[in-house]
Design an enzyme around this catalytic site. Structure first.
Site, PDB file in Angstrom:
ATOM      1  CG  ASP A  83      63.387  49.965  31.004  1.00 33.49           C
ATOM      2  OD1 ASP A  83      64.321  50.778  31.037  1.00 33.49           O
ATOM      3  OD2 ASP A  83      63.539  48.742  31.147  1.00 33.49           O
ATOM      4  CG  HIS A  86      67.194  49.483  38.558  1.00 35.55           C
ATOM      5  ND1 HIS A  86      68.244  48.644  38.247  1.00 35.55           N
ATOM      6  CD2 HIS A  86      66.971  50.228  37.437  1.00 35.55           C
ATOM      7  CE1 HIS A  86      68.623  48.850  36.996  1.00 35.55           C
ATOM      8  NE2 HIS A  86      67.873  49.805  36.489  1.00 35.55           N
TER       9      HIS A  86
END
Length: 401
Positions: A218, A309
């Site tokens: 991330d 995403h």
């Protein structure tokens, strides 16, 4: 002994502290953080005595190499607070932050021993919309400084949203963060109340990008270098007092890890658009290789699903880019729950409306991860420029412009 930092606005630290027994309870705060930048390596074992500069034209804690732990603290001004009250708060916070970040006890610090390990401590101060009303400076409020519009995926809770003032306190040691938060909150207890505290953390091996609690790498795609000047730091064109400042959007995103556990690795990768093990885009290569959103397989199906995403979060033009900093949280579960985990997502940009909102709207409309994530908190703040020398205070350019 008189305290020069607060006299200019008719303040004394004693007045702000008032009966501080309540402050100790209100500010039993502190703990953890994560910040992510492209190419950001793990911090290894940083020296506990390492320091970050407090003085400078821009506040620390934004372009600073991210620390391991953070606490975001939202505070509300008490009714009747005035411009002079605000200046007093900011003078005391600025003076104490300058000391604490350099490993020196704050004035009236009751635990000075806890300041010996600054561990790259930074303190970043921001204003919510109400500050401009209390100060009688509505004409200096940036046009984008307001709550985000309602998104259909939101289930916002007031205990995690909004606020008149914000402190972002980051360091490489939890104790350092906890002590700084307590000192800063205690010093202004007669004029503010703590609205919320959100604690986060980051962990990564040296040379690796951290992972969130869904197991994903991330923070791969982010800003750095000259892009920060162009897209993060305000140039003062619309509001001269804000030159060198920026904006902060803080979103608290709850993760349903119990249902995420039911998804196989292929399903997880298709939802994210990246390989879980390496962070590389599904179109191949390594973590930092650019994803090819046009690539299709032998049946003509996009290799990276348009609903993934990374496809939804990808900017459609350069003006939709901003600095992302993500921080894991893992709090005590509510009764009947197994976990209470998620992400504190901080976005810094010149203009919330132009840069952040288009991306957030796309994610709200159709992001595969929405099945497992729910925004439960949302706040928007303006981050004033820094101060270059002792004697000044954060926000001085607003009040003296």
């Amino acid at each position: 002994m008189p305290e020069p930092e607060s006299r200019a606005s008719g303040f004394t630290r004693r007045r702000l502290l008032g009966g501080s027994a309540a402050a100790a309870g209100a500010a039993g705060l502190g703990l953890g953080a994560v910040a992510l930048q492209r190419g950001d390596s793990g911090l290894g074992q940083p020296a506990p005595t390492a320091t970050e500069p407090f003085y400078g034209p821009r506040q620390a804690g934004i372009a600073t190499a991210p620390q391991r732990h953070v606490a975001f603290v939202g505070l509300d001004l008490r009714p009747g607070s005035t411009r002079e009250d605000l200046i007093g708060i900011l003078r005391i916070w600025s003076g104490d932050a300058a000391r604490l970040t350099q490993g020196t006890p704050a004035l009236a610090d009751t635990e000075p021993q806890l300041t010996a390990r600054p561990a790259r401590l930074t303190v970043t101060i921001g204003f919510g919309p109400a500050v401009f009303a209390h100060a009688g400076l509505a004409d200096r409020r940036p046009a984008w400084l307001r709550p985000l519009p309602s998104f259909r995926i939101d289930k916002l809770e007031s205990r995690w949203s909004d606020g008149d003032l914000v402190l972002q306190v980051g360091a490489d040691e939890v104790t350092t963060v906890a002590h700084a938060v307590r000192v800063l909150c205690r010093s202004v207890t007669t004029l503010t109340t703590v609205r919320w505290v959100q604690r986060g953390f980051r962990d990564a091996a040296p040379g690796q990008t951290p992972r969130n609690l869904m197991g994903q790498v991330d923070g791969t795609e982010n800003l750095g270098g000259a892009d920060l000047d162009r897209l993060v730091w305000d140039d003062g064109a619309a509001q001269p007092w804000l030159a060198g400042g920026t904006s902060l959007v803080l979103r608290r995103i709850a993760m349903n890890l119990e249902t995420w556990d039911e998804i196989d690795p292929d399903g997880r990768e298709l939802s994210v658009g990246r390989k879980i093990d390496s962070g590389a885009p599904l179109t191949g290569g390594a973590e930092f290789d650019a994803p090819d959103f046009e690539a299709v397989d032998r049946l003509g199906i996009p290799v990276i699903p348009p609903s993934s995403h990374i496809a939804r979060a990808h900017h459609t033009h350069d003006g939709e880019r901003f600095l992302r900093r993500g921080y894991n949280y893992d709090d005590a579960p509510e009764p009947g729950q197994v976990s209470n985990s998620g992400l504190l997502f901080a976005a810094f940009q010149r203009d919330v409306d132009a840069q952040y909102l288009p991306v957030q709207q796309r994610l709200a409309d159709f992001d595969a991860l929405n099945v497992w994530t729910t925004p439960v908190g949302s706040s928007v703040f303006v981050i004033p420029p820094g101060i270059t020398a002792p004697g000044g205070y954060i926000g001085q350019s607003l009040f003296e412009a």
